[in-house]
Design an enzyme around this catalytic site. Structure first.
Site, PDB file in Angstrom:
ATOM      1  N   ASP A  13       0.819  -1.225   0.000  1.00 49.57           N
ATOM      2  CA  ASP A  13       0.000   0.000   0.000  1.00 49.57           C
ATOM      3  C   ASP A  13       0.850   1.272   0.000  1.00 49.57           C
ATOM      4  OD1 ASP A  13      -2.363  -1.656   0.345  1.00 49.57           O
ATOM      5  OD2 ASP A  13      -1.741  -1.855   2.433  1.00 49.57           O
ATOM      6  N   LYS A  16       2.734   2.273  -5.133  1.00 44.91           N
ATOM      7  CA  LYS A  16       3.515   1.832  -6.290  1.00 44.91           C
ATOM      8  C   LYS A  16       2.823   2.149  -7.609  1.00 44.91           C
ATOM      9  CE  LYS A  16       3.550  -2.278  -4.466  1.00 44.91           C
ATOM     10  NZ  LYS A  16       3.069  -1.931  -3.105  1.00 44.91           N
ATOM     11  N   GLY A  40      -3.754  -4.061  -5.016  1.00 46.95           N
ATOM     12  CA  GLY A  40      -4.640  -2.986  -5.455  1.00 46.95           C
ATOM     13  C   GLY A  40      -3.817  -1.747  -5.726  1.00 46.95           C
ATOM     14  N   HIS A  41      -3.556  -1.465  -6.994  1.00 44.43           N
ATOM     15  CA  HIS A  41      -2.743  -0.309  -7.354  1.00 44.43           C
ATOM     16  C   HIS A  41      -3.654   0.831  -7.792  1.00 44.43           C
ATOM     17  CE1 HIS A  41       1.131  -2.864  -8.097  1.00 44.43           C
ATOM     18  NE2 HIS A  41       0.650  -2.938  -6.870  1.00 44.43           N
ATOM     19  N   GLN A 224       2.271  -5.806  -3.480  1.00 50.35           N
ATOM     20  CA  GLN A 224       2.458  -5.934  -2.034  1.00 50.35           C
ATOM     21  C   GLN A 224       3.715  -5.183  -1.578  1.00 50.35           C
ATOM     22  OE1 GLN A 224       1.730  -9.263  -3.735  1.00 50.35           O
ATOM     23  NE2 GLN A 224      -0.345  -8.535  -3.567  1.00 50.35           N
TER      24      GLN A 224
END
Length: 426
Positions: A13, A16, A40-41, A224
């Site tokens: 988180d 990235k 989740g980007h 991650q």
């Protein structure tokens, strides 16, 4: 041409997706090398928020190649939903998106296994995202998995049925209270498989090698964070893949000697989703403020993130195992308004002061030792030049650079791609 890496240095988180999006203009190929839709980007530009789970974060640049590497595990149903959203935004992904034939596929029964396993653990659950990631990697290492290349084979459905039947027997073993309609799940799965077939499947290690030989520039995108690495993270509260730099080599088929810059991303504070040790976690008003101002909710699960002061012991460790060459600090704007900041520079470990990450960082063994630094009150979100940054923020950054012995070249002051300030070039 060397392959550059962009990695998260904390528990994920870190932001990235935003930085990959910012960096994409400098590269020809963006390659995702591990993880699955547990990632989740989040990208923000032109006033819109975009969340990606498996597709590389360079997809919104139509002249770039986006490659899903062999180290990634793919849920066809979630992948199809991502593609549908891209279509709604008129993103032409058919020419720019390709998938390694060696990437493993998440079956509906993998997700059911994940849910059954987690439910059976009761209070000892590890905080799985329940996306089927762990069971898929278990089948990969157990040599039972189904790969993208198998879709092209005549006996694909036979392979699927054999593995799904095995999974159902395993689900019964857990004796967990979960309800499901496998026929309905399978209908969605095979529909999504047809969509997957419309994309370009490649032998990605050869593709990347030839791209390097022809002078193409490549950025490998991690998912991650380093502290969730299956080997070097806070085990067992980790993900199921190698999130560190070594994972880029095995997840794309790139030789270690071909790695160039290693960009490490970290937040100006620390967050964590789910269970597991977190030495600098805050349970007071400061922690609540970080979560509220930073909008700390998981892009994949929606779960609230735990918040705490920056942990330099853990960050130094992540820089070390990744061979980081440049640092990128995210969410400096969230700390605006704190009169005093704290930074963990060492641990009290069983009565001894240490500066390295020990085998066990559970609360009964570790307590943080803090250094206090003056905060700043200025609103950073409208700043565009390094010269505008407050004196105390520069002092904070310089303190971190000295402690980590690495340059912080970029500072993010908001979620939009434009809210990104380059401090120095290396």
């Amino acid at each position: 041409m060397a392959v550059d890496l962009l990695l998260g240095l904390q528990w994920g988180d870190e932001g990235k997706g935003k930085i990959v999006d910012v960096f994409t203009s400098n590269y020809d190929i963006i390659a995702r090398f591990q993880g699955g839709p547990n990632a989740g980007h989040t990208l923000v530009f032109n006033g819109k928020k975009h969340v990606l789970h498996t597709i590389p974060s360079g997809i919104f640049h139509e002249d770039k190649v986006n490659l899903v590497g062999n180290g990634v595990v793919i849920d066809p149903v979630i992948f199809k939903k991502e593609l549908d959203k891209l279509e709604e935004q008129n993103v032409n992904y058919t020419k720019s998106l390709c998938i390694s034939r060696k990437a493993h596929i998440i079956l509906p029964t993998h997700r059911l296994l994940d849910a059954a396993s987690e439910a059976s653990k009761g209070k000892a659950k590890i905080g799985s995202t329940l996306k089927g990631i762990g069971p898929t990697y278990m089948d990969k290492t157990g040599r039972n998995g189904i790969r993208v290349g198998d879709i092209e084979l005549a006996d694909f459905k036979d392979k699927y049925r054999a593995l799904a039947d095995k999974h159902e027997a395993m689900i019964e073993f857990y004796n967990a209270d979960i309800e499901y309609d496998l026929k309905e799940l399978e209908a969605d799965f095979f529909d999504a498989i047809e969509t997957l077939k419309s994309l370009k499947f490649i032998d990605s290690e050869e593709y990347i090698y030839q791209a390097q030989q022809s002078g193409k520039t490549i950025l490998a995108e991690g998912a991650q964070g380093s502290l969730l690495d299956i080997d070097f993270g806070t085990y067992p509260y980790v993900t199921s893949s190698n999130t560190t730099a070594a994972g880029a080599c095995t997840g794309l088929g790139v030789a270690p000697s071909q790695i160039g810059e290693v960009f490490g991303i970290f937040k100006a504070y620390t967050t964590r989703v789910g269970s597991g040790p977190f030495p600098t976690e805050l349970f007071d008003e400061d922690g609540e403020t970080m979560g509220r101002v930073g909008q700390e909710f998981g892009a994949t699960t929606g779960r609230s993130r735990r918040c705490g002061w920056l942990d330099l012991v853990a960050l130094r460790y992540a820089c070390q195992v990744n061979g980081v060459t440049q640092l990128i600090m995210m969410k400096g704007d969230v700390l605006s308004g704190f009169e005093t900041l704290k930074v963990c520079t060492a641990y009290n470990y069983k009565g001894e002061t240490i500066t390295h990450l020990p085998y066990n960082i559970e609360e009964e063994n570790v307590s943080p030792i803090y250094t206090e630094i003056k905060g700043w009150a200025a609103d950073l979100t409208g700043m565009t030049e390094a010269s505008e940054l407050p004196e105390n923020l520069n002092g904070y950054i310089e303190f971190l650079e000295k402690e980590l012995n690495l340059p912080i070249t970029i500072v993010s002051v908001g979620p939009d791609r434009k809210q990104t300030i380059t401090r120095k070039t290396v």
